[in-house]
Design an enzyme around this catalytic site. Structure first.
Site, PDB file in Angstrom:
ATOM      1  N   HIS A  50     -10.576   0.951   1.432  1.00 49.52           N
ATOM      2  CA  HIS A  50     -10.366   1.928   2.681  1.00 49.52           C
ATOM      3  C   HIS A  50     -11.640   1.845   3.564  1.00 49.52           C
ATOM      4  CE1 HIS A  50      -8.854   5.953   4.304  1.00 49.52           C
ATOM      5  NE2 HIS A  50      -9.916   5.741   4.905  1.00 49.52           N
ATOM      6  N   HIS A  72       3.137  14.381   2.144  1.00 45.44           N
ATOM      7  CA  HIS A  72       2.696  15.653   1.783  1.00 45.44           C
ATOM      8  C   HIS A  72       3.720  16.664   2.300  1.00 45.44           C
ATOM      9  CE1 HIS A  72      -1.814  14.491   1.464  1.00 45.44           C
ATOM     10  NE2 HIS A  72      -1.539  13.719   2.255  1.00 45.44           N
ATOM     11  N   ASP A 102       1.242   2.445   3.473  1.00 45.02           N
ATOM     12  CA  ASP A 102       0.511   3.616   3.398  1.00 45.02           C
ATOM     13  C   ASP A 102       1.233   4.808   3.421  1.00 45.02           C
ATOM     14  OD1 ASP A 102      -1.625   5.271   2.980  1.00 45.02           O
ATOM     15  OD2 ASP A 102      -2.526   5.204   4.855  1.00 45.02           O
ATOM     16  N   ALA A 141      -4.004  14.740   5.722  1.00 45.51           N
ATOM     17  CA  ALA A 141      -4.002  13.340   6.312  1.00 45.51           C
ATOM     18  C   ALA A 141      -2.695  12.557   5.720  1.00 45.51           C
ATOM     19  CB  ALA A 141      -5.091  12.441   6.360  1.00 45.51           C
ATOM     20  N   HIS A 149       1.765   5.058  -1.684  1.00 44.22           N
ATOM     21  CA  HIS A 149       1.314   6.580  -2.372  1.00 44.22           C
ATOM     22  C   HIS A 149       2.574   6.902  -2.902  1.00 44.22           C
ATOM     23  CE1 HIS A 149      -2.966   6.626  -0.940  1.00 44.22           C
ATOM     24  NE2 HIS A 149      -2.114   6.203   0.048  1.00 44.22           N
ATOM     25  N   LEU A 150       2.591   7.058  -4.272  1.00 43.65           N
ATOM     26  CA  LEU A 150       4.009   7.512  -4.858  1.00 43.65           C
ATOM     27  C   LEU A 150       3.842   9.205  -5.531  1.00 43.65           C
ATOM     28  CD1 LEU A 150       5.950   4.778  -6.641  1.00 43.65           C
ATOM     29  CD2 LEU A 150       6.450   5.817  -4.833  1.00 43.65           C
ATOM     30  N   ARG A 151       2.459   9.188  -5.467  1.00 46.25           N
ATOM     31  CA  ARG A 151       1.955  10.751  -6.096  1.00 46.25           C
ATOM     32  C   ARG A 151       2.464  10.896  -7.587  1.00 46.25           C
ATOM     33  NH1 ARG A 151      -1.055  10.863  -1.861  1.00 46.25           N
ATOM     34  NH2 ARG A 151      -0.504  11.616  -0.005  1.00 46.25           N
ATOM     35  N   HIS A 201      -4.870  -0.747   5.879  1.00 47.34           N
ATOM     36  CA  HIS A 201      -4.430   0.090   7.070  1.00 47.34           C
ATOM     37  C   HIS A 201      -5.523  -0.059   8.185  1.00 47.34           C
ATOM     38  CE1 HIS A 201      -7.055   2.847   4.837  1.00 47.34           C
ATOM     39  NE2 HIS A 201      -6.113   3.327   4.053  1.00 47.34           N
ATOM     40  N   ASN A 230      -4.872   7.290  -6.074  1.00 45.06           N
ATOM     41  CA  ASN A 230      -5.631   8.630  -5.659  1.00 45.06           C
ATOM     42  C   ASN A 230      -4.997   9.832  -6.121  1.00 45.06           C
ATOM     43  OD1 ASN A 230      -3.666   7.970  -3.446  1.00 45.06           O
ATOM     44  ND2 ASN A 230      -4.872   9.052  -1.955  1.00 45.06           N
ATOM     45  N   HIS A 273       0.914  -1.083   0.003  1.00 43.75           N
ATOM     46  CA  HIS A 273       0.031   0.212  -0.012  1.00 43.75           C
ATOM     47  C   HIS A 273       0.994   1.123   0.054  1.00 43.75           C
ATOM     48  CE1 HIS A 273      -3.839   1.960   1.344  1.00 43.75           C
ATOM     49  NE2 HIS A 273      -2.846   3.156   1.224  1.00 43.75           N
ATOM     50  N   LYS A 316      -9.062  -0.383  -5.958  1.00 47.33           N
ATOM     51  CA  LYS A 316      -8.997   0.393  -4.736  1.00 47.33           C
ATOM     52  C   LYS A 316     -10.488   1.135  -4.635  1.00 47.33           C
ATOM     53  CE  LYS A 316      -7.794   2.113  -0.659  1.00 47.33           C
ATOM     54  NZ  LYS A 316      -6.624   2.745  -0.220  1.00 47.33           N
ATOM     55  N   LEU A 344      -5.226   8.836   7.850  1.00 46.10           N
ATOM     56  CA  LEU A 344      -6.450   8.254   7.946  1.00 46.10           C
ATOM     57  C   LEU A 344      -6.387   6.885   7.531  1.00 46.10           C
ATOM     58  CD1 LEU A 344      -8.509  11.275   6.288  1.00 46.10           C
ATOM     59  CD2 LEU A 344      -8.905  10.424   8.821  1.00 46.10           C
TER      60      LEU A 344
HETATM   61  O1  DOR Z   1      -3.407   9.272   5.793  1.00 40.58           O
HETATM   62  C1  DOR Z   1      -3.805   8.951   4.769  1.00 40.58           C
HETATM   63  N1  DOR Z   1      -3.167   9.667   3.406  1.00 40.58           N
HETATM   64  N2  DOR Z   1      -4.887   7.968   4.462  1.00 40.58           N
HETATM   65  C2  DOR Z   1      -5.290   7.787   3.316  1.00 40.58           C
HETATM   66  O2  DOR Z   1      -6.169   7.088   3.075  1.00 40.58           O
HETATM   67  C3  DOR Z   1      -4.610   8.564   2.030  1.00 40.58           C
HETATM   68  C4  DOR Z   1      -3.414   9.086   2.218  1.00 40.58           C
HETATM   69  C5  DOR Z   1      -3.137  10.113   1.080  1.00 40.58           C
HETATM   70  O3  DOR Z   1      -3.274   9.716   0.129  1.00 40.58           O
HETATM   71  O4  DOR Z   1      -2.646  10.935   1.568  1.00 40.58           O
HETATM   72 ZN    ZN Z   2      -3.251   4.909   1.433  1.00 38.11          ZN
END
Ligand code: DOR
Ligand code: ZN
Length: 349
Positions: A137, A252, A248, A264, A16-18, A175, A42, A14, A100, A220
């Site tokens: 999620h 940010h 996860d 989050a 996130h690479l953006r 998560h 996302n 899980h 997802k 989150l």
């Molecule tokens: O804390 C989180 N950040 N929970 C998520 O479900 C998404 C993630 C994000 O993409 O920043």
């Molecule tokens: Zn996530």
């Protein structure tokens, strides 16, 4: 005392690479330790179609450092207009590993997510038929439900009824943050598993709120009370193959975290493996670490473990938290586990 540990190279189920500058800033950190990452979709706009996933995969490959051995495993973002035929084609071609499900409004960039589960049943039926897993999620978005209860209520209102309806659907509860989630997965049979993050094994809600508000611990699902954290640690070290690592890791930049309405997400890719070695050592369970990071997830997703290895070494002195990464949008703070970490990664082969 064990001071060196060599494991099969881990996977992050899980991640996130953006995109854009952030992708370039963070991709090397995951590629440095992990063999594969399940890439969350996302983005803005989200990765919805097979064509979106192909394009995003290409951008990730371009951002990876020379000589890397990292494979991004792609996911699609399930929407109420997702085309089941497109999903089936992307799965059969090996382009995607999972879909997802974000309940609309549950988290970062979830506006395009699912409001009415009935609307996505045709896609879920196809997924059940072809064995394509659904990453969930698991939080309700009903504003009348307390944020600390949203995972437990999701299981009761959404997940349990859905799985009764479609028992063949393979589901990963992402998560998991509560003892309720752990119990549900533990008794749930072969078609359900759960990912656990690194940070939820370290922090409880006091870390976010006691003695001052700490935005870098806000994510989150939000961290819960200590009894829940203990249930997560027990599941992680138990050797139960239903539980495996999905960090996860969610970057940010500091200006977006340190704001009146902060984002989050916690960035754990650089020090996840060191932190996990510390938890497993603490629990006298270093022999279970490889299962959690490198074997159970691969087995659930039906792929072979990675061929390479990672070596962690325990020193006599605590290792500092890795420095912030610099990105086009400002500094990116790395997770501070708030306890001394004596382990570090010393070789990756
Ligand atoms: O804390 C989180 N950040 N929970 C998520 O479900 C998404 C993630 C994000 O993409 O920043
Ligand atoms: Zn996530």
């Amino acid at each position: 005392m064990t001071t060196t540990l060599t494991l099969k190279r881990p996977d992050d189920w899980h991640l996130h690479l953006r995109d854009g500058g952030m992708l370039s800033a963070v991709a090397p950190d995951s590629a440095a330790h992990f063999g594969r990452g399940l890439i969350m979709p996302n983005l803005v706009p989200p990765v919805v179609t097979g064509a979106d996933a192909t394009a995003y995969r290409n951008r990730i490959m371009d951002a990876l450092p020379n000589g890397h051995a990292f494979t991004p495993m792609m996911t699609l973002y399930l929407t109420e207009t997702t085309d089941p035929a497109d999903v089936a084609a992307a799965a059969h071609g090996g382009l995607i590993t999972a879909l997802k499900l974000y309940p609309a409004g549950a988290t970062t960039n979830s506006q395009s997510g699912v409001r009415n589960i009935e609307a996505v049943l045709p896609v879920l039926e196809v997924m059940a038929e072809i064995g394509l897993p659904l990453c969930v999620h698991g939080e309700v978005t009903d504003s009348s439900v307390d944020i600390f209860d949203r995972e437990a209520v999701f299981i009761e209102r959404v997940l349990a009824p859905l799985r009764q309806r479609l028992p063949q659907l393979r589901v990963i509860m992402e998560h998991v943050t509560t003892a309720d989630g752990i119990d549900y997965v533990r008794g749930g049979g072969d078609n359900i598993a759960a990912t656990l993050t690194t940070h939820h094994l370290f922090i409880n809600r006091n870390h976010i709120l006691a003695g001052g508000i700490r935005p870098h611990y806000y994510c989150l699902p939000v961290a819960k009370r200590e009894t829940h954290r203990l249930a997560l640690v027990a599941a992680a070290v138990s050797g139960d193959p239903s539980f495996f690592l999905g960090t996860d890791s969610a970057p940010h930049p500091d200006p977006a975290k340190l704001s009146p309405c902060g984002c989050a997400g916690i960035y754990t890719a650089p020090n996840t493996m060191a932190c996990l070695a510390q938890v497993f050592e603490q629990e006298n369970a270093l022999d279970q670490l490889e299962g959690f990071t490198s074997l159970h997830g691969a087995a659930f997703y039906g792929v072979a473990p990675n061929a390479g290895t990672i070596t962690l070494t325990r020193g006599d002195d605590p290792v500092p938290v890795p420095p912030s990464r610099s990105t086009e949008e400002g500094d990116l703070t790395v997770f501070d586990p708030d306890v001394p970490i004596y382990w570090c990664v010393t070789a990756v082969n």
